[in-house]
Design a protein around this motif. Structure first.
Motif, PDB file in Angstrom:
ATOM      1  N   ARG A   1      -1.250 -72.149  12.752  1.00  0.00           N
ATOM      2  CA  ARG A   1      -2.405 -72.910  13.217  1.00  0.00           C
ATOM      3  C   ARG A   1      -3.070 -72.203  14.409  1.00  0.00           C
ATOM      4  O   ARG A   1      -4.302 -72.145  14.501  1.00  0.00           O
ATOM      5  CB  ARG A   1      -1.962 -74.323  13.608  1.00  0.00           C
ATOM      6  CG  ARG A   1      -3.129 -75.254  13.922  1.00  0.00           C
ATOM      7  CD  ARG A   1      -2.660 -76.663  14.194  1.00  0.00           C
ATOM      8  NE  ARG A   1      -2.031 -77.253  13.009  1.00  0.00           N
ATOM      9  CZ  ARG A   1      -0.744 -77.502  12.881  1.00  0.00           C
ATOM     10  NH1 ARG A   1       0.080 -77.222  13.869  1.00  0.00           N
ATOM     11  NH2 ARG A   1      -0.258 -78.038  11.768  1.00  0.00           N
TER      12      ARG A   1
ATOM     13  N   ALA B   1      -6.792 -70.701  14.297  1.00  0.00           N
ATOM     14  CA  ALA B   1      -7.757 -71.267  15.234  1.00  0.00           C
ATOM     15  C   ALA B   1      -8.439 -70.177  16.042  1.00  0.00           C
ATOM     16  O   ALA B   1      -9.651 -70.219  16.278  1.00  0.00           O
ATOM     17  CB  ALA B   1      -7.049 -72.261  16.160  1.00  0.00           C
TER      18      ALA B   1
ATOM     19  N   ALA C   1     -10.897 -68.422  13.810  1.00  0.00           N
ATOM     20  CA  ALA C   1     -12.078 -69.264  13.601  1.00  0.00           C
ATOM     21  C   ALA C   1     -12.963 -69.271  14.836  1.00  0.00           C
ATOM     22  O   ALA C   1     -14.191 -69.297  14.742  1.00  0.00           O
ATOM     23  CB  ALA C   1     -11.643 -70.686  13.249  1.00  0.00           C
TER      24      ALA C   1
ATOM     25  N   GLU D   1      -4.436 -72.875   6.507  1.00  0.00           N
ATOM     26  CA  GLU D   1      -5.158 -73.379   7.675  1.00  0.00           C
ATOM     27  C   GLU D   1      -6.634 -72.944   7.642  1.00  0.00           C
ATOM     28  O   GLU D   1      -7.522 -73.710   7.996  1.00  0.00           O
ATOM     29  CB  GLU D   1      -4.498 -72.859   8.958  1.00  0.00           C
ATOM     30  CG  GLU D   1      -3.196 -73.531   9.317  1.00  0.00           C
ATOM     31  CD  GLU D   1      -3.395 -74.982   9.736  1.00  0.00           C
ATOM     32  OE1 GLU D   1      -4.495 -75.318  10.236  1.00  0.00           O
ATOM     33  OE2 GLU D   1      -2.476 -75.785   9.544  1.00  0.00           O
TER      34      GLU D   1
ATOM     35  N   GLN E   1      -8.487 -75.160   5.368  1.00  0.00           N
ATOM     36  CA  GLN E   1      -8.690 -76.484   5.942  1.00  0.00           C
ATOM     37  C   GLN E   1      -9.780 -76.478   7.009  1.00  0.00           C
ATOM     38  O   GLN E   1     -10.481 -77.469   7.203  1.00  0.00           O
ATOM     39  CB  GLN E   1      -7.365 -77.004   6.535  1.00  0.00           C
ATOM     40  CG  GLN E   1      -6.301 -77.295   5.484  1.00  0.00           C
ATOM     41  CD  GLN E   1      -4.984 -77.726   6.097  1.00  0.00           C
ATOM     42  OE1 GLN E   1      -4.805 -77.693   7.318  1.00  0.00           O
ATOM     43  NE2 GLN E   1      -4.042 -78.143   5.250  1.00  0.00           N
ATOM     44  N   GLN E   2      -9.933 -75.343   7.688  1.00  0.00           N
ATOM     45  CA  GLN E   2     -10.976 -75.214   8.703  1.00  0.00           C
ATOM     46  C   GLN E   2     -12.308 -74.747   8.114  1.00  0.00           C
ATOM     47  O   GLN E   2     -13.243 -74.444   8.853  1.00  0.00           O
ATOM     48  CB  GLN E   2     -10.527 -74.226   9.799  1.00  0.00           C
ATOM     49  CG  GLN E   2      -9.325 -74.694  10.577  1.00  0.00           C
ATOM     50  CD  GLN E   2      -8.905 -73.703  11.643  1.00  0.00           C
ATOM     51  OE1 GLN E   2      -9.689 -72.844  12.052  1.00  0.00           O
ATOM     52  NE2 GLN E   2      -7.676 -73.810  12.106  1.00  0.00           N
TER      53      GLN E   2
ATOM     54  N   ARG F   1     -13.070 -72.001   6.673  1.00  0.00           N
ATOM     55  CA  ARG F   1     -13.348 -70.576   6.888  1.00  0.00           C
ATOM     56  C   ARG F   1     -12.954 -69.828   5.620  1.00  0.00           C
ATOM     57  O   ARG F   1     -12.082 -68.962   5.608  1.00  0.00           O
ATOM     58  CB  ARG F   1     -12.570 -70.039   8.094  1.00  0.00           C
ATOM     59  CG  ARG F   1     -12.869 -70.763   9.379  1.00  0.00           C
ATOM     60  CD  ARG F   1     -14.254 -70.457   9.906  1.00  0.00           C
ATOM     61  NE  ARG F   1     -14.586 -71.269  11.070  1.00  0.00           N
ATOM     62  CZ  ARG F   1     -15.717 -71.170  11.760  1.00  0.00           C
ATOM     63  NH1 ARG F   1     -16.616 -70.294  11.364  1.00  0.00           N
ATOM     64  NH2 ARG F   1     -15.942 -71.947  12.795  1.00  0.00           N
TER      65      ARG F   1
END
Length: 319
Positions: free
Chosen positions: A227, A231, A234, A268, A271-272, A274
């Protein structure tokens, strides 16, 4: 007096004084332009004799005329040479001169001849005075006024200032570009260091738990590492630094993360939202990593419900 002393001195015919009474100013200009060309003329014999000046007879023979006409052409006699004679003289002078620069162009010489011819055809009692007045007015018109000179200097100074300003702006742009590149490189390095620090902190051994409960702490650790890396990637991508984000993902997953953690990073990223980062990471990882790592990531993706991504990474490994 000896026979040698009685001979006319070579080139002496060009040193005869021009008695200018202001009657033929155009012819005077022509004669003053012709005489230097006569002095440039050479023949093979004169070169062998130490570049001695040619006699009047030799010049006449060289230019296809006679000494009488030559004397008239080189004096203030009314007779004006023809255009062909002017052209032959100019070519011969250029041939004799080492640099082929005789000090005046053929066009300028023909212009002087034409003016002398007009002067000779249209003579009257007031021609000389009018000619002098025309020359004076021409000089006045040719001389720039003081205001024009000041304006020209200001234009030159303005142009120099513009060039200097352009050079300073170019130097500033280069400096700004270098600073931006340095900042971007530093941000990429800092992002990599943060990710490594986070992964190092998360990689500490988990607390012992009963085996029957499963390795839930290890799974939580893997998800935390994945994560954090996703992050940070992103964050870079959102700042318009997609290349830095992709570099961070490739280095982090190949150098620091396990296959299971890598699969969680891909999840992840999905989910974001990207997706472009996830697609790129799947393609590069499947292409560059060994079969065992790719199979492990594919199994983890399948376990996470990312069936399409599991198939995509296997396809990338087969290409």
């Amino acid at each position: 007096m000896s026979s040698e002393g009685s001979k006319p001195r070579a080139g002496g015919w060009l040193e005869r004084e021009l008695l200018d009474e202001g009657l033929r100013p155009r012819k005077l200009e022509l004669v003053l332009a012709l005489r230097p060309l006569f002095r440039l003329l050479k023949t093979e014999e004169s070169v062998k004799s130490g570049n001695r000046p040619l006699t009047q007879v030799e010049v006449a023979n060289l230019l296809g005329t006679n000494t009488t006409s030559l004397s008239r052409f080189a004096s203030l006699d009314p007779r004006v040479p023809s255009q062909r004679f002017i052209e032959d003289l100019h070519n011969a002078a250029r041939f004799s001169a080492t640099s082929q620069d005789v000090g005046i162009t053929l066009d300028a010489l023909q212009t002087l001849r034409a003016k002398a011819e007009v002067e000779n055809r249209g003579r009257c009692e007031r021609c000389a005075e009018l000619g002098r007045r025309i020359d004076s007015l021409t000089q006045q018109l040719s001389a720039p006024c003081s205001a024009c000179a000041v304006l020209q200097q200001e234009q030159v100074a303005y142009q120099q200032e513009r060039e200097e300003s352009a050079a300073r702006m170019a130097a500033l742009r280069k400096e700004v570009a270098a600073m931006r590149a340095a900042v971007q490189e530093r941000e990429t390095i800092e992002a990599g260091l943060r990710a490594r620090l986070a992964m190092a902190q998360a990689s500490r051994a988990p607390l012992p738990v009963p085996l029957r409960k499963g390795d839930r702490q290890r799974s939580a650790k893997e998800r935390a590492v994945a994560r954090q890396l996703a992050a940070r990637a992103a964050e870079l991508d959102g700042a318009g630094k997609e290349d830095s984000a992709l570099t961070l993902l490739r280095q982090g997953t190949t150098e620091l993360l396990s296959p299971s953690e890598t699969a969680l990073v891909m999840v992840e990223l999905r989910q974001q939202e990207r997706d472009h980062l996830a697609d790129n990471l799947i393609h590069v990882y499947g292409r560059d990593q060994g079969d065992r790592h790719v199979m492990a990531v594919a199994l983890e993706l399948h376990a996470e419900g990312a069936v399409d991504d599991a198939g995509a990474i296997l396809n990338a490994a087969l290409r």
